[in-house]
Design an enzyme around this catalytic site. Structure first.
Site, PDB file in Angstrom:
ATOM      1  N   ASP A 187       0.941  -1.347   0.267  1.00 30.06           N
ATOM      2  CA  ASP A 187       0.007  -0.093   0.027  1.00 30.06           C
ATOM      3  C   ASP A 187       0.877   1.169   0.070  1.00 30.06           C
ATOM      4  O   ASP A 187       1.398   1.794   1.198  1.00 30.06           O
ATOM      5  CB  ASP A 187      -0.966   0.162   1.170  1.00 30.06           C
ATOM      6  N   HIS A 192       0.424   7.916   4.156  1.00 24.63           N
ATOM      7  CA  HIS A 192       1.136   7.166   5.128  1.00 24.63           C
ATOM      8  C   HIS A 192       2.398   7.587   5.269  1.00 24.63           C
ATOM      9  O   HIS A 192       2.912   6.865   6.137  1.00 24.63           O
ATOM     10  CB  HIS A 192       0.631   5.676   5.017  1.00 24.63           C
ATOM     11  N   ILE A 207      -0.963   9.340   8.673  1.00 22.72           N
ATOM     12  CA  ILE A 207      -1.565   8.295   9.527  1.00 22.72           C
ATOM     13  C   ILE A 207      -1.077   6.849   9.342  1.00 22.72           C
ATOM     14  O   ILE A 207      -0.407   6.435   8.141  1.00 22.72           O
ATOM     15  CB  ILE A 207      -3.108   8.313   9.423  1.00 22.72           C
ATOM     16  N   GLY A 210      -4.910   1.475   8.003  1.00 22.87           N
ATOM     17  CA  GLY A 210      -6.068   0.910   8.722  1.00 22.87           C
ATOM     18  C   GLY A 210      -5.716  -0.592   8.892  1.00 22.87           C
ATOM     19  O   GLY A 210      -6.040  -1.094   9.823  1.00 22.87           O
TER      20      GLY A 210
END
Length: 284
Positions: A187, A192, A207, A210
């Site tokens: 990803d 991120h 961040i 998830g």
């Protein structure tokens, strides 16, 4: 209309070849925080090839596949990616994930639900190898501004925590470099890693993925409630309720019931802000 529900749901499934090996599994485990302490026998099961087993959440990155990206390219789906959020994830295991594999992933849009101000797209991926089915993933994508088309609202997955104290509470530190390491499993979203991109998206800094939180929480459950036995996991489902940041601490609360563990995960440093809710690990 940006989402053509009939076209999306009736489209022929798409097939993709997946392959992975021991190195991919070790990298994934390191990306979700395994290996601390480095010589702990319990951690060596995630990091040392001679003792290696596979955490079932590895299914979300096996072969580097990103279900969200693939689903957004499905027939009938034409939405603004800036309005897309990963709403929830389920992995159902049909048998243990092997240390290396060549498999075929067959994916389709299983449903599109009308939540009023948003749409929820359910992407279903079935993975099988020469020996038969391996796992099924349901990825729930929340698309802001695409509801109100008169479709089915869909089931409610909301779960209230049991009205008693958790059977176990553990804390798991998120390393400062956690997102940088996890993104090597496939990803590459700059949200991120790139501070400037994160600010444009409305966050103070990059961040955590998830699905990284998802893997960290499953590892915590397996290590504490399932005696470290990954093969006992039958399914794992969650709703992504909020973000976590590298450098924070996840507080994982667990309620054991017959054949399942109900879980919540919160960010300790932000007054237990929700990260994962409506979370169930079903097991033998």
């Amino acid at each position: 209309m940006p989402i053509d529900v009939v076209k999306a749901v009736s489209a022929e499934p798409r097939s993709t070849a997946l392959n992975w090996g021991q190195k991919d599994i070790q990298l994934y485990h390191l990306g979700i925080g395994a290996g601390v302490p480095a010589t702990d026998p319990q951690e060596l099961r995630y990091t040392l090839e001679s003792k290696l087993h596979v955490l079932p959440s590895f299914a979300t990155v096996a072969g580097g596949g990103m279900a969200v990206a693939g689903g957004m390219a499905a027939p009938g789906i034409d939405v603004d990616l800036a309005a897309v959020l990963h709403g929830g994830q389920t992995v159902e295991l049909h048998r243990p994930i092997p240390l290396g594999g060549d498999a075929t992933q067959t994916s389709k849009v299983a449903a599109v639900y009308d939540k009023g101000k948003a749409a929820v797209i359910v992407l279903r991926s079935d993975v099988a190898d020469a020996d038969g089915p391996l796992w099924t993933c349901d990825t729930r994508i929340f698309v802001r501004g695409e509801g109100g088309f008169g479709g089915e609202r869909g089931p409610s997955d909301r779960l209230e925590p049991p009205a008693r104290e958790p059977d176990r509470t553990v804390e798991r530190a998120i390393r400062e470099d956690q997102a940088l390491l996890y993104r090597l499993s496939g990803d590459w979203n700059p949200l991120h890693a790139d501070p400037e991109f994160a600010k444009l998206a409305g966050f103070e800094k990059p961040i955590l993925h998830g699905l990284c939180s998802y893997g960290m929480v499953l590892k915590a459950v397996v290590d504490t409630e399932l005696d470290g036995e990954v093969d006992r996991v039958r399914s794992y489902t969650t709703r992504f309720a909020g973000v976590a940041y590298p450098g924070e601490t996840l507080r994982v609360r667990m309620w054991q019931d017959e054949g399942r563990v109900q879980v919540t995960a919160t960010a300790v440093e932000r007054d237990d802000a929700p990260v994962l809710t409506d979370t169930i690990v079903e097991h033998t």
